[in-house]
Write an enzyme that holds these catalytic residues in place. Structure first.
Site, PDB file in Angstrom:
ATOM      1  N   PRO A  89     -25.789  89.167  59.660  1.00  0.00           N
ATOM      2  CA  PRO A  89     -26.063  88.575  58.344  1.00  0.00           C
ATOM      3  C   PRO A  89     -27.087  87.446  58.422  1.00  0.00           C
ATOM      4  O   PRO A  89     -27.605  87.005  57.401  1.00  0.00           O
ATOM      5  CB  PRO A  89     -24.692  88.054  57.892  1.00  0.00           C
ATOM      6  CG  PRO A  89     -23.835  88.032  59.107  1.00  0.00           C
ATOM      7  CD  PRO A  89     -24.388  89.024  60.070  1.00  0.00           C
ATOM      8  N   GLU A 116     -16.522  87.575  65.315  1.00  0.00           N
ATOM      9  CA  GLU A 116     -17.144  86.419  64.655  1.00  0.00           C
ATOM     10  C   GLU A 116     -18.634  86.318  64.930  1.00  0.00           C
ATOM     11  O   GLU A 116     -19.299  85.422  64.442  1.00  0.00           O
ATOM     12  CB  GLU A 116     -16.458  85.117  65.087  1.00  0.00           C
ATOM     13  CG  GLU A 116     -14.990  85.062  64.755  1.00  0.00           C
ATOM     14  CD  GLU A 116     -14.706  85.320  63.278  1.00  0.00           C
ATOM     15  OE1 GLU A 116     -15.309  84.638  62.439  1.00  0.00           O
ATOM     16  OE2 GLU A 116     -13.891  86.203  62.980  1.00  0.00           O
TER      17      GLU A 116
HETATM   18  N1  ADE Z   1     -22.996  92.271  60.111  1.00  0.00           N
HETATM   19  C1  ADE Z   1     -22.164  91.606  59.301  1.00  0.00           C
HETATM   20  N2  ADE Z   1     -22.709  91.396  58.099  1.00  0.00           N
HETATM   21  C2  ADE Z   1     -23.966  91.966  58.138  1.00  0.00           C
HETATM   22  C3  ADE Z   1     -25.023  92.065  57.222  1.00  0.00           C
HETATM   23  N3  ADE Z   1     -24.947  91.553  55.996  1.00  0.00           N
HETATM   24  N4  ADE Z   1     -26.138  92.701  57.608  1.00  0.00           N
HETATM   25  C4  ADE Z   1     -26.246  93.206  58.852  1.00  0.00           C
HETATM   26  N5  ADE Z   1     -25.271  93.135  59.777  1.00  0.00           N
HETATM   27  C5  ADE Z   1     -24.141  92.515  59.433  1.00  0.00           C
END
Ligand code: ADE
Length: 258
Positions: A89, A116
Site C-alpha cells: 500500500p 504487517e
Molecule cells: N498489500 C496490502 N494492501 C495493498 C495495496 N493497497 N496495494 C498493493 N498491495 C497491497
C-alpha cells in the site's frame, strides 16, 4: 509475457489462473504465470518466514532472508531477470499509464507481502518498483498481484480478440477519458430505447456520438480526468444542459434506480 509470483499462498491463484481470458492466454502461450512459494526458501526447520517486529507492536513482519533468497533465485531462472515489483500500500498508485509501462516488459516478477509488512531491508536490498492498487489496505499482495496481471495481459498482443478494444477502454488512448455508453439487444427494455444513432449504420455519426458521450460522461463522473478547458466548464456551471448523448445516459441511469 512471463509473470513470476512470489507468495506465501500460491493456492490463492488457482481459481483465477484457470478462468476466462487468462486461461485462454496461457493455453495460447501468450502469457505464462509461474508461482513460487516463499516458504520454500526458509532455512530453519520450522520454515519460518515471519517474525515479531523489533521495537514491539502488533502482528508479524516478513523476514528478509527467505524473501531475498527467493527473489534472487527466481530472477536467475531466465536470462531476462525481469522487472521486479513489490505489492504494497506504500507504493506508487497503479493507473492505466502505469499498466502500459509494465506491459512493455517481457517478464515481471511480483512479490506479495502478508502480515504487517516487509522487513525494510527487503526494499533496501532489492530496490523494487513498489506498487499499490489503491489507498486501502488488503490482507496481502496476492489480490493486488492478480489485479496487475489482469490489467497488463489486456495489453499483450493477441490476448484480446480485437486489438482495438483496449484502445477504447476507459483511461486509455490519447485522452484517457471514461469509455462511452454501450448497448446490446434488445433495442427496447422497459421503455428504455437504444439511441437511434447507434442503429443507424452511419459509422461517422456513431463515432461522433461516442466521442461526445465519453467526454460528457468523464466530465460528470470524473472531472479530474478531463482536460483543463472541460474541467473549468464543469466547475462553472454544473447544471448546464447536458449533451443529448449524456442526457440520454443520465435519464437511463435515473430510471434504472430502484
Ligand atoms: N498489500 C496490502 N494492501 C495493498 C495495496 N493497497 N496495494 C498493493 N498491495 C497491497
Amino acid at each position: 509475457m512471463r509473470f513470476d509470483v512470489l507468495t506465501l499462498f500460491p493456492e490463492m491463484f488457482a481459481g483465477y489462473l484457470g478462468e476466462s481470458l487468462l486461461k485462454l492466454a496461457v493455453q495460447r502461450k501468450l502469457v505464462e504465470v509461474r508461482l513460487h512459494d516463499i516458504r520454500g526458501w526458509a532455512t530453519d526447520k520450522h520454515k519460518k518466514v515471519d517474525d515479531r517486529p523489533f521495537g514491539g507492536g502488533p502482528g508479524m513482519v516478513l523476514k528478509v532472508e527467505p524473501v531475498v533468497a527467493c527473489v534472487e533465485a527466481v530472477r536467475q531462472e531466465h536470462p531476462d531477470p525481469g522487472h521486479l515489483v513489490l505489492l504494497t500500500p506504500q507504493g506508487r498508485r497503479l493507473d492505466q499509464a502505469a499498466v502500459e509501462q509494465l506491459a512493455d516488459h517481457r517478464r515481471i516478477v511480483l512479490v506479495c507481502g502478508r502480515y504487517e509488512g516487509f522487513d525494510e531491508r527487503i526494499r533496501l536490498v532489492l530496490r523494487p518498483d513498489e506498487i499499490s492498487i489503491g489507498d486501502y489496505v488488503l490482507n496481502g499482495g496476492e489480490v493486488a498481484a492478480m489485479v496487475v496481471i489482469d490489467a497488463v495481459i489486456r495489453l499483450v498482443p493477441g490476448v484480446l480478440g480485437d486489438e482495438s478494444s483496449s484502445q477504447n477502454d476507459s483511461f486509455s488512448g490519447k485522452e484517457r477519458l471514461l469509455e462511452h455508453a454501450q448497448y446490446t439487444r434488445p433495442r427496447e427494455y422497459r421503455g428504455l430505447e437504444v439511441p437511434e444513432v447507434l442503429v443507424s449504420g452511419n459509422h461517422e455519426e456513431i463515432a461522433c456520438w461516442r466521442a461526445e458521450d465519453a467526454r460528457v460522461r468523464t466530465l460528470r463522473r470524473r472531472a479530474d480526468l478531463a482536460g483543463p478547458p472541460d474541467r473549468d466548464l464543469a466547475a462553472q456551471d454544473n447544471s448546464q444542459e447536458q449533451s443529448s448523448a449524456a442526457a440520454h445516459s443520465a435519464e437511463q441511469a435515473r430510471k434504472d434506480q430502484p
